[in-house]
Motif scaffolding. Sequence first.
Motif, PDB file in Angstrom:
ATOM      1  N   VAL A 113       0.817  -1.263   0.239  1.00 51.39           N
ATOM      2  CA  VAL A 113       0.010  -0.125  -0.199  1.00 51.39           C
ATOM      3  C   VAL A 113       0.970   1.219   0.018  1.00 51.39           C
ATOM      4  O   VAL A 113       1.875   1.148   0.813  1.00 51.39           O
ATOM      5  N   HIS A 114       0.680   2.175  -0.999  1.00 53.98           N
ATOM      6  CA  HIS A 114       1.259   3.481  -0.842  1.00 53.98           C
ATOM      7  C   HIS A 114       0.118   4.593  -0.829  1.00 53.98           C
ATOM      8  O   HIS A 114      -0.943   4.281  -0.838  1.00 53.98           O
ATOM      9  N   GLY A 115       0.789   5.814  -0.711  1.00 54.29           N
ATOM     10  CA  GLY A 115      -0.086   6.878  -0.722  1.00 54.29           C
ATOM     11  C   GLY A 115       0.284   7.735  -2.103  1.00 54.29           C
ATOM     12  O   GLY A 115       1.340   7.494  -2.411  1.00 54.29           O
ATOM     13  N   LEU A 171       3.602  13.121  -2.852  1.00 52.46           N
ATOM     14  CA  LEU A 171       4.201  12.391  -1.710  1.00 52.46           C
ATOM     15  C   LEU A 171       3.442  11.108  -1.307  1.00 52.46           C
ATOM     16  O   LEU A 171       2.329  10.994  -1.456  1.00 52.46           O
ATOM     17  N   CYS A 172       4.398  10.042  -0.547  1.00 48.77           N
ATOM     18  CA  CYS A 172       3.678   8.937  -0.100  1.00 48.77           C
ATOM     19  C   CYS A 172       3.399   9.016   1.217  1.00 48.77           C
ATOM     20  O   CYS A 172       4.331   9.418   1.976  1.00 48.77           O
ATOM     21  N   ASN A 173       2.179   9.202   1.653  1.00 48.44           N
ATOM     22  CA  ASN A 173       1.656   9.263   2.969  1.00 48.44           C
ATOM     23  C   ASN A 173       1.218   8.030   3.660  1.00 48.44           C
ATOM     24  O   ASN A 173       0.682   7.963   4.903  1.00 48.44           O
ATOM     25  N   GLU A 174       1.562   6.701   3.041  1.00 47.34           N
ATOM     26  CA  GLU A 174       1.122   5.563   3.863  1.00 47.34           C
ATOM     27  C   GLU A 174       2.344   4.752   4.097  1.00 47.34           C
ATOM     28  O   GLU A 174       3.160   4.811   3.184  1.00 47.34           O
ATOM     29  N   TYR A 175       2.719   4.484   5.272  1.00 42.44           N
ATOM     30  CA  TYR A 175       4.014   3.847   5.777  1.00 42.44           C
ATOM     31  C   TYR A 175       4.144   2.554   4.711  1.00 42.44           C
ATOM     32  O   TYR A 175       3.632   1.692   4.593  1.00 42.44           O
ATOM     33  N   CYS A 176       5.197   2.542   4.030  1.00 43.66           N
ATOM     34  CA  CYS A 176       5.505   1.615   2.963  1.00 43.66           C
ATOM     35  C   CYS A 176       6.747   0.672   3.053  1.00 43.66           C
ATOM     36  O   CYS A 176       7.086  -0.177   2.442  1.00 43.66           O
ATOM     37  N   GLY A 177       7.553   1.211   3.865  1.00 40.70           N
ATOM     38  CA  GLY A 177       8.824   0.880   4.372  1.00 40.70           C
ATOM     39  C   GLY A 177      10.031   1.720   4.734  1.00 40.70           C
ATOM     40  O   GLY A 177       9.517   2.834   4.717  1.00 40.70           O
ATOM     41  N   GLY A 206      12.340   3.222   3.178  1.00 43.95           N
ATOM     42  CA  GLY A 206      12.612   4.208   2.368  1.00 43.95           C
ATOM     43  C   GLY A 206      11.258   5.248   1.792  1.00 43.95           C
ATOM     44  O   GLY A 206      11.320   5.850   0.969  1.00 43.95           O
ATOM     45  N   GLN A 207      10.255   5.091   2.667  1.00 43.76           N
ATOM     46  CA  GLN A 207       9.195   5.713   2.326  1.00 43.76           C
ATOM     47  C   GLN A 207       9.206   7.423   2.035  1.00 43.76           C
ATOM     48  O   GLN A 207       8.766   7.882   1.235  1.00 43.76           O
ATOM     49  N   HIS A 208      10.473   7.886   2.913  1.00 47.21           N
ATOM     50  CA  HIS A 208      10.483   9.503   3.062  1.00 47.21           C
ATOM     51  C   HIS A 208      10.968   9.832   1.488  1.00 47.21           C
ATOM     52  O   HIS A 208      11.111  10.877   1.387  1.00 47.21           O
ATOM     53  N   THR A 209      11.616   8.909   1.037  1.00 43.50           N
ATOM     54  CA  THR A 209      12.354   9.286  -0.472  1.00 43.50           C
ATOM     55  C   THR A 209      11.334   9.216  -1.448  1.00 43.50           C
ATOM     56  O   THR A 209      11.635   9.437  -2.754  1.00 43.50           O
ATOM     57  N   MET A 210      10.112   8.836  -1.420  1.00 43.11           N
ATOM     58  CA  MET A 210       9.371   8.430  -2.379  1.00 43.11           C
ATOM     59  C   MET A 210       8.261   9.933  -2.768  1.00 43.11           C
ATOM     60  O   MET A 210       7.607  10.228  -1.998  1.00 43.11           O
ATOM     61  N   SER A 211       8.780  10.440  -3.494  1.00 40.24           N
ATOM     62  CA  SER A 211       8.084  11.870  -4.062  1.00 40.24           C
ATOM     63  C   SER A 211       8.455  12.172  -5.418  1.00 40.24           C
ATOM     64  O   SER A 211       9.336  11.571  -5.941  1.00 40.24           O
TER      65      SER A 211
END
Lengths: 55, 168
Positions: free
Chosen positions: B112-114, B147-153, B155-160
């Motif tokens: 699951v991603h945001g 940005l991705c606001n569902e915790y996915c792992g 490296g989530q904070h790099t997902m943008s």
Amino acid sequence: MSNQPSVKQSSAHGVNESKQTDEEPNLKGTFASVMILGAFIIVSWISVFILYMYR
Amino acid sequence: MHLHKYEKIWLTFGIGSLLVFLIVLGIGAFYQGTQPPSCLVTIDPQNVQAHESFKEESLGLQKVGENEYVVNVLASAFQYNLGKDDKGSPVRTIRIPKGANVTFQATTTDVVHGFQIAGTNVNMMLEPGYISDFETTLDNPGEYTILCNEYCGIGQHTMSAVLEVYEP
Ligand SMILES: [Cu+2]
């Protein structure tokens, strides 16, 4: 029959006993709290709604 | 049953506001047709390429009509696949003219991603097996962060990614 003393006997100053049941309880403070909480919920809801509509 | 005068007032007030909220909700749902971004449109998460919108060449910004765009997004840990530019490097910024009608279509190949465009109403959850879509008009020019606001792992904070809305 019972050894428990009745309510009337136990109260030291049984002056206001019968009076209290006829009187309306004072709900002024409750009323104010309910209305303040209600206003807070409505203001928050309206602000979020306006934010949603204008974005 | 005896009710105190104040009780009658706050009960009327409470039930009245409940009715107002329900009516607003009902108008949104039944008259304006608002629905959740993911509304039972399914896809095979193991083989998203089989779907027309998520083929390698369909990803990213697509112009589908006069002032009408579709953005196909494939999310996976930890990036948004927005297609490739002319030089063959991955697209990180999408540019859309102000006032255009845009539909974002997205899905995920793993967890699951945001997908949120910060500062706009575009905010959806991407679930494996489902396609989420959000149609909108972006009226305020500027640079927005996707940005991705569902915790996915880890490296989530790099997902943008970046969305740029420009004056046409
Ligand atoms: Cu993610």
